[in-house]
Design a protein around this motif. Structure first.
Motif, mmCIF file in Angstrom:
data_model
loop_
_atom_site.group_PDB
_atom_site.id
_atom_site.type_symbol
_atom_site.label_atom_id
_atom_site.label_comp_id
_atom_site.label_asym_id
_atom_site.label_seq_id
_atom_site.Cartn_x
_atom_site.Cartn_y
_atom_site.Cartn_z
ATOM 1 N N LYS A 115 1.147 92.558 93.907
ATOM 2 C CA LYS A 115 1.705 91.311 94.428
ATOM 3 C C LYS A 115 3.166 91.522 94.786
ATOM 4 N N GLN A 166 -2.954 87.889 78.679
ATOM 5 C CA GLN A 166 -1.717 87.281 79.154
ATOM 6 C C GLN A 166 -1.901 86.556 80.480
ATOM 7 N N ASP A 220 7.318 92.301 91.323
ATOM 8 C CA ASP A 220 7.223 91.781 89.971
ATOM 9 C C ASP A 220 5.840 91.235 89.775
ATOM 10 N N SER A 221 5.291 91.486 88.654
ATOM 11 C CA SER A 221 3.989 90.872 88.410
ATOM 12 C C SER A 221 4.017 90.140 87.092
ATOM 13 N N SER A 222 5.113 89.495 86.848
ATOM 14 C CA SER A 222 5.219 88.751 85.602
ATOM 15 C C SER A 222 4.182 87.659 85.535
ATOM 16 N N PRO A 223 3.765 87.377 84.323
ATOM 17 C CA PRO A 223 2.839 86.258 84.191
ATOM 18 C C PRO A 223 3.529 84.992 84.684
ATOM 19 N N LEU A 224 2.824 84.233 85.446
ATOM 20 C CA LEU A 224 3.436 83.020 85.975
ATOM 21 C C LEU A 224 3.194 81.868 85.039
ATOM 22 N N TYR A 249 7.203 91.581 82.084
ATOM 23 C CA TYR A 249 6.614 92.389 83.142
ATOM 24 C C TYR A 249 5.464 93.172 82.569
ATOM 25 N N THR A 303 -2.096 86.816 88.460
ATOM 26 C CA THR A 303 -1.521 88.139 88.161
ATOM 27 C C THR A 303 -2.559 89.199 88.503
ATOM 28 N N THR A 340 6.958 90.410 95.779
ATOM 29 C CA THR A 340 7.830 89.256 95.617
ATOM 30 C C THR A 340 8.127 88.720 97.000
ATOM 31 N N ASN A 346 1.954 97.916 92.204
ATOM 32 C CA ASN A 346 2.421 96.541 92.374
ATOM 33 C C ASN A 346 1.630 95.864 93.470
#
Lengths: 489, 1066
Positions: free
Chosen positions: B854, B712, A16-20, A469, B705, B856, B852
């Motif tokens: 990064k 964002q 997942d690379s959602s904005p943190l 995402y 990110t 998890t 991807n």
């Protein structure tokens, strides 16, 4: 469309690379603390989006206990707490199963306006059943007994008459790049009430049906390589030790925990370390609990007979009908708090000889599904368990080409499904097709609408169950979906 | 408290907004009655039903349509202007709100009839609008820091200058000092060494290496030496390649499943890309070249052939069904991978948050729509003179020969069967069409019954359509109505336009006195024709298969077509593996499936996959001879034929271009694109790389990110540091620090005091609440503890067990998830993106669906179960106890303590504290007691267990994932089939945990009801009553696994392995 038997316990862990959440804005707890407590792993904004909460509202966050599958409350009180999704692979005929069309029968063999080819009336009789009097095909004598609990959807459509792509649509709400499956969204939103079991389990089916895509891997469906002849040890990978007794493992864990305490003492508090200790404790308990859940030999003979299991076979799981065994396992899992169980069945790709092929497919599901509905009811579980049945698209109402007894080709313009229990208003046929049955016409319901409705039954506003995402928010229903309120009791 | 303040502010914003509207209304030129109408009727509709999705001010402009002002309405969206002046009916917005066509707005609830009437009136007036377009503020997406040029900031002054080793420390310390915080002290030597080892090579130091490092009299020099040594170790490339492979969404398979599976879904040579990445990192290829090679190695002058493998970046992605999804995937991997920008959002619309337009996307689409892949990639490795190579070549030739001969024999089998029944098949098929009458159907069924033909065979072989070269004219004989005889005569004389018919057919028909029109008679005639040519057709098979000819004899082609019918004719000169594969797809499910089985295509790929000495090929792309610009797709949908579309020249993303994004000139433009990315002037390229490297060294990036530095992403924790390193990275400072040197960047980071901090946070005083000030450690006041990723964890376990195979670098992928395991490093593990092994999923391995960077870090019980119960973990445990230093210590009872110390050093790379030694000792004592107290009681059981263990065997999968090595073709079709010696049976076939007489066996290729009839040594005999077959499988000794209960020492090792410390780097 047959269940893929190649893998055991497939819990995939997507990235997942959602904005943190910007870390500087939080106080009191560490970022990891916050995320782990809420079972998200990473992606704090998603959590906030998920609950429509102020992301800084730590009261709500703190209320959730530890663990990525911690139970969570949906947007509004849910009608259903769990789902058993029966996938009727191959795309079931509509007019032979749940959408009686006398006009089609009257015109059998003739040209009908608006259609190519010749009408192919159903060879099966329909009869009004239950108090509601909804018509049921003679090929479903057992399921028909529960018609007052069932909502038949006759106006479903997706316009995709291709097995693979349509199945992807049904399972993930998208035909394009990999998106999370329905079950993954559900566990992401609700967590699981039993920490000793995975939240989403599939018994066969394509790997896309259980994928979590960009959601954290914990939300991927665990595929259990369910084979009636296999032993439990091979169904659940690493579920028991061949090297140590449980007693000894207990003492090993105790030693590890002593070491962990010393290790953590000098570090900044980190919830991940605590979560890992928990994971070992859960794993320890899973060894007995999960094994038990899959052991249908513990069921009384009467129940086994109803689900059409025979008495023969290794762990008592053998039977003439593997669908029956799977549905029985599904009930045992739901009883233990598993959130979503998906059972893949097949046999509906009936291009030829519907008199036999459709009947055969129906016989494979009728007894077991009828038994499941009765069993859930007897245990008081039907009210909180949504049972759904349906395939990836529908079939033509005119005869397909080809030699031999006629069958039906692919049709994306009308498909059927049914739902029961879990807050569904039973005893109704929702929507309608045209007079011959080939096109949804009244209360048309796209697969997106079906998803929106399922989410509503589970307590979600489908427009608010969101995950961020790759720089944008995603939903199961994408930018679509309307809830069919008439289906909800 | 906070909440209250927030909501007050929200009210204030609304209030201000109203003010500005009032102001705008006062200034706009608009008749008072119009203004009144707008305010009373139109504005409420807009704000209640439209603006949520169509307002620049509110930040959502769906379909490109902005309803903020009259100007933006006129400008319209993707489908055109919202209204035409004075044309109510022709205005798109009216069509949309009346739900006339497909475009139905608002989508959920139609406006009331009154509202629709008001809207029509308003458009009729000319849409008078008091709102002032110039007052509407739209955020400037380009203002974001990441799109600004990178400039080198001055390093800040600090109070404690002595703390700083290099400039990195100044930036970090300055920020800490501004909050009056202190950095953590230096990590102790053992912890630091462990961190450096895992960071650079993904492996733990050995007890000897720890000893040497801790005792070195010059710690500073020792530290530098270790970094240099590890950077020069080939293990460095193996470790860091894995990071890039996550971003490059590397997989060994196409991900194609289901019906399309006829196309082998395994890439035979994906590993050549993986190996190229490893080698490039090991040779410290400058990062700008690293980029250029991956996009356009074929265009780089004087390039080495090994570098061609770099283009695997483009080719190892998922093969979606739609070509545009593949192009999209390639654009995604490049833009997120190198630029940290989510460009693919612009596939359907201008990017919502970043200054990337749909035109930018389609500029890139043109580039990737102008490339293709050769049938077979160029050979870049392998020694042609080696015996292994020749062995490979021989096997390959045999397999290919078999594939081609199977193709022809199957084709002949099918066409022979067809010709024998041509008349009946023609008639049945004709009468069984979709619109045939029930009477016709009945006749067809009667013939079907009589001839005993299979319906499926008829359906698969009857190719009835008017354009078919063989059956077309016959079809027309029945269907043509007007002017039939003239039309048919024209066809026979070659005067008719339209499809080319087979000349042999025409010759035959010309000789006929009469062309019948009744179905039956036509079918009879068709049958007659087939019979007439039968003698000639037979000779055509040899002709067709004559591989010595470079092309088929044109004179014989019509007869060859007849010979091959109903399948397409393929002369040997045109048959290669690619064609064979394509034919399989064309032949349909039934025949294609048969062809797949008989041709052994999978075995050919299998050979390439597993060959140890065969050629290595690069998975390259090439430019099409005629590159093409792409049209801009509205909402991502390709324009339909005849639809007008804007053509976008192939070019780079405008906001990142220094030359105004001038169109590319050379071929597809890949090289120009590569140079535009690999440029110091590009504001993103260096920042993205530096941020990623930082992330891998510290656990979090300066921007958190790593694949999205756009709007964002927020602000970096240390923006100046990011820019400082980004400029420093690209500059050339001579031989010790060349431009774009990745290894130099590693060293700079690792030499810093910041990197060498301890993770121990006990130092913090009470004056400042560190955890409250910076709970996520974004200011870097201590080292983060980091969980080992899957690869490091597995490799370190193998390394502790002493079984890690580091004998070579590179090579075909291996099986690391099922017994018997490969002991190679995890980076060589086979990854099937359609079926990622459970183990990898459970440990958060990057999902190769998309880039991807990064991973998890989820914690799930399955990870624990793996360590507790898996045979892999057990093997490690047993081998650790068998290591000489442990064996020595354990052999002598008095040396228990030495044994404990040795185990701690192996597992945790440090000496245990006394407290820990006591804990371990107590554990051992307890386990020993346990053993003796139950010994007597279990003696009998043990005897029994030993018996069972003797027959307890484990059959294994032996290939590299992918297709399972299942029973050979045709097994169980006859009686008493015996498997050849050494055949492996996969776990699915024999559920061997319960391998005993009477046990049921299931799996692919094994009919239900199969059971084991005897187990003798390594031979298992299976039998099936239903098919009356039986077979014997010989299992290799290497496949046998004995399960022996752990000794107390083994139990101790495993318990330490469970500890958090074993899974984390301090």
């Amino acid at each position: 469309m047959d269940p893929n038997p190649n893998s055991t316990f497939n819990c995939s862990f997507g990235p997942d690379s959602s904005p943190l959440l910007h870390p500087g804005s939080m106080s009191g707890l560490s970022r990891r603390d916050f995320l782990v407590r809420n079972g998200i792993g990473v992606g704090g904004l998603s959590l906030a989006a998920l609950f429509g909460l102020n992301p800084f509202d730590l009261n709500a966050a703190a209320a959730a206990p530890m663990g990525p599958l911690a139970p969570k409350a949906p947007h509004f009180p849910a009608k259903a707490k769990a789902i058993i999704q029966i996938f009727a692979g191959g795309a079931p005929s509509t007019v032979d199963t749940w959408d009686p069309k006398p006009e089609l029968v009257n015109n059998d063999g003739k040209k009908i306006p608006g259609y190519e080819g010749n009408a192919l009336g159903s060879p099966f009789k329909f009869e009004k059943k239950g108090k509601s009097g909804v018509e049921v095909s003679e090929i479903f004598p057992e399921i028909g007994k529960h018609i007052d609990d069932i909502a038949v959807i006759r106006s479903l459509f997706a316009e995709i008459p291709d097995h693979g792509i349509a199945a992807k649509m049904l399972m993930t709400g998208s035909t394009q790049l990999p998106k999370p499956s329905l079950g993954s969204w559900m566990v992401y939103g609700l967590g699981s009430v039993n920490q000793n079991m995975p939240g989403f389990i599939t018994l066969g089916g394509d790997s896309t049906f259980r994928q979590c895509a960009f959601l954290p891997g914990i939300y991927q469906g665990c595929n259990v390589n369910y084979d009636p002849n296999a032993s439990l040890a091979t169904i659940l990978a690493n579920i028991r030790s061949e090297f140590s007794s449980l007693d000894r493992q207990r003492r090993q864990l105790d030693l590890a925990e002593q070491m962990n305490k010393m290790h953590a003492a000098q570090l900044q508090k980190d919830a991940q370390l605590e979560a890992r200790i928990q994971a070992f404790e859960i794993a320890f308990k899973m060894q007995t609990e999960a094994t038990d859940a899959f052991d249908v030999s513990k069921e009384p003979q009467a129940i086994r007979d109803k689900y059409e299991l025979s008495s023969a076979g290794g762990m008592g799981m053998g039977g003439k009908n593997s669908t029956g065994t799977k549905l029985l396992v599904a009930r045992r899992l739901i009883e233990r708090g598993v959130r979503v169980v998906q059972v893949a069945t097949g046999g509906w790709d009936t291009h030829a000889d519907i008199g036999n092929t459709v009947k055969r497919a129906a016989q494979g599901i009728d007894g077991p599904a009828g038994a499941l509905l009765q069993d859930l009811k007897d245990r008081g579980l039907l009210d909180s368990t949504l049972v759904m049945w349906g395939g990836e698209f529908g079939r033509t109402v005119t005869a397909g080409g080809g030699a031999g007894a006629p069958g039906r080709d692919h049709n994306g313009k009308a498909m059927v499904a049914w739902m029961a229990g879990g807050g569904v208003k039973g005893g109704q046929a929702y929507g309608a097709t045209d007079e011959f049955g080939g096109r949804a016409s009244e209360n048309k319901m796209h697969v997106h609408d079906l998803h929106a409705t399922i989410l509503a039954l589970m307590g979600f506003d489908h427009t608010k169950l969101i995950y961020n995402y790759n720089g944008r928010p995603f939903r199961l229903t994408d930018n679509f979906g309307n809830v069919a309120k008439e289906l909800i009791a | 408290m906070n909440l209250k303040r927030l909501s007050l502010r929200a009210v204030a914003v609304v209030f201000l907004a109203n003010c500005s509207v009032a102001h705008a209304a006062a200034t706009a030129q608009i008749a008072p009655e119009h203004r009144e109408f707008f305010e009373n009727k139109i504005r409420p509709i807009l704000s209640n039903s439209c603006l949520e999705c169509h307002s620049g001010e509110k930040g959502k402009i769906k379909g490109g349509l902005n309803l903020d002002s009259r100007e933006t309405l006129l400008k319209g969206g993707e489908t055109g202007a919202a209204f035409k002046e004075g044309d109510i009916k022709g205005s798109l917005i009216i069509k949309a709100i009346t739900w006339e066509d497909d475009l139905q707005m608002p989508p959920k609830k139609k406006l009331t009839p009154e509202e629709i009437e008001d809207f029509k009136r308003w458009i009729g007036m000319g849409a008078p609008d008091p709102r002032d377009a110039s007052k509407i503020v739209v955020k400037d997406k380009k203002a974001h820091w990441a799109f600004q040029p990178v400039a080198r900031p001055e390093k800040p002054a600090v109070k404690n200058a002595a703390w700083c080793v290099n400039s990195i420390d100044n930036f970090v310390l300055a920020k800490l000092e501004s909050k009056e915080m202190l950095p953590a002290p230096q990590a102790d030597k053992e912890a630091l060494l462990r961190r450096v080892y895992f960071d650079l090579i993904g492996l733990p130091p050995s007890p000897k290496e720890i000893e040497a490092f801790v005792r070195d009299p010059d710690p500073d020099q020792a530290y530098v030496r270790v970094i240099d040594k590890l950077l020069a170790d080939p293990a460095y490339g193996e470790r860091w390649a894995r990071h890039w492979l996550d971003t490059a969404r590397y997989s060994d398979t196409t991900g194609v499943v289901g019906n399309a599976r006829f196309q082998d879904y395994r890439y035979a040579y994906a590993y050549s890309f993986r190996d190229w990445v490893i080698n490039s990192l090991n040779s410290d290829m400058p990062y700008d070249q690293f980029i250029v090679q991956q996009l356009a190695a074929d265009k780089v002058p004087n390039n080495s052939k090994e570098n061609l493998a770099a283009m695997g970046l483009l080719t190892v992605g998922q093969r979606f069904q739609q070509k545009d999804d593949i192009i999209n995937d390639r654009i995604d991997v490049i833009t997120r991978g190198f630029l940290g920008l989510t460009v693919v959002c612009a596939r359907c619309h201008d990017h919502k948050f970043d200054p990337v337009t749909a035109a930018d996307y389609y500029g890139l689409r043109g580039v990737f729509d102008s490339i293709t892949e050769p049938k077979e990639g160029p050979v870049i490795g392998g020694n042609q003179n080696s015996a292994a190579y020749q062995d490979f070549a021989r096997k390959l030739a045999d397999l290919e020969k078999n594939a081609y001969s199977s193709f022809y024999s199957l084709q002949r089998e099918i066409s022979d069967r067809f010709r024998k029944n041509a008349e009946a098949i023609f008639e049945i098929a004709y009468l069984s069409q979709r619109d045939s009458t029930p009477e016709e159907k009945k006749t067809a069924n009667a013939i079907l019954e009589k001839t005993k033909l299979q319906a499926r065979f008829v359906d698969d072989t009857a190719k009835l359509n008017p354009n078919n070269p063989i059956t077309g004219i016959f079809f027309k004989m029945i269907t043509l109505k007007d002017n039939r005889d003239k039309q048919l005569a024209d066809i026979l004389q070659g005067k008719a336009k339209g499809p080319k018919y087979n000349t042999a057919v025409i010759d035959f028909l010309k000789k006929q006195p009469k062309l019948p029109s009744q179905v039956h008679e036509v079918a009879v005639l068709f049958g007659k024709m087939v019979l007439e040519y039968e003698p000639q057709v037979a000779g055509m098979y040899a002709e067709m298969q004559n591989a010595s000819k470079t092309a088929a004899d044109p004179a014989k082609i019509p007869l060859m077509e007849l010979a091959a019918y109903p399948l397409p004719m393929v002369p040997a000169a045109e048959l290669d593996l690619e064609r064979l594969r394509k034919e399989g797809i064309r032949w349909g499910l039934t025949f294609g499936g048969q062809l797949e089985n008989k041709s052994g295509l999978a075995k050919i790929n299998e050979l390439k996959l597993t060959s140890k000495g065969g050629p290595v090929r690069a998975m390259v792309v090439e430019d099409l001879p005629k590159p093409k610009d792409s049209p801009l797709f509205i909402r991502g949908n390709a324009p339909k034929a005849g639809e007008e579309a804007r053509i976008i020249p192939r070019r780079f993303i405008e906001v990142l271009s220094t030359n105004g994004a001038t169109p590319f000139k050379e071929g597809s433009g890949r090289l120009e694109l590569a140079h535009a990315i690999a440029s110091k002037e590009n504001p993103l390229t260096a920042r993205v790389l530096v941020n990623r490297m930082w992330m891998y060294h510290f656990g979090e990036g300066l921007v958190r990110t790593p694949d999205d530095l756009g709007n964002q992403a927020g602000v970096p924790s240390h923006p100046e540091l990011l820019d400082f390193l980004s400029t420093w990275f690209t500059e050339d400072f001579g031989p010790s620090k060349p431009a774009w040197s990745v290894k130099a960047l590693h060293k700079a980071i690792m030499m810093s005091r910041t990197y060498q901090q301890s993770s121990n946070t006990a130092f913090r005083g009470k004056s400042i609440d560190y955890e409250k000030t910076d709970p996520s450690n974004s200011m870097l006041w201590h080292a983060n503890i980091r969980r080992l990723d899957f690869e490091s964890f597995r490799d370190s376990l193998l390394s502790m067990a002493g079984t890690l195979d580091r004998s070579s670098v590179g090579g075909p992928s291996v099986n690391i998830t099922e017994e018997p395991y490969s002991f190679r490093r995890s980076v060589y593990g086979y990854i099937d993106r359609a079926n990622i092994p459970d183990l990898l999923m459970q440990f958060d391995v990057a999902n190769p669906d998309q880039p991807n960077t990064k991973r998890t870090s989820t914690i799930v019980p399955q990870q624990a179960l793996f360590l507790m119960n898996s045979p892999f973990a057990a093997q490690v445990v047993q081998r650790v106890v068998n290591r000489p230093e442990v064996v020595q210590a354990v052999a002598v009872e008095k040396n228990t303590k030495a044994g404990i110390v040795a185990i701690f050093r192996i597992l945790l790379q440090r000496t245990p504290s006394i407290k820990e030694q006591e804990m371990a000792l107590a554990f051992l004592v307890n386990e020993n007691k346990f053993q003796s107290s139950v010994k007597a009681a279990t003696a009998d059981i043990n005897k029994e267990a030993a018996k069972i263990a003797a027959t307890k065997v484990k059959a294994q999968q032996n290939n590299n994932g992918g297709k399972k090595a299942v029973l050979n073709d045709g097994e169980f079709e006859g009686a008493n089939v015996t498997l050849t010696k050494g055949t492996n049976i996969v776990t699915n076939v024999l559920n061997v945990a319960d391998l005993h007489v009477g046990a049921a066996v299931s799996g692919q290729g094994v009919p239900p009801g199969t059971t084991i009839v005897s187990v003798a040594g390594t031979t298992v005999t299976l039998s099936n009553k239903a098919t009356a077959g039986s077979m014997t499988a010989s299992l290799r000794a290497a496949d046998l696994v004995q399960r022996v209960t752990f000794s107390p020492w083994e139990a101790l090792v495993q318990a330490i392995m469970f500890s958090n410390e074993a899974a984390y780097v301090n």
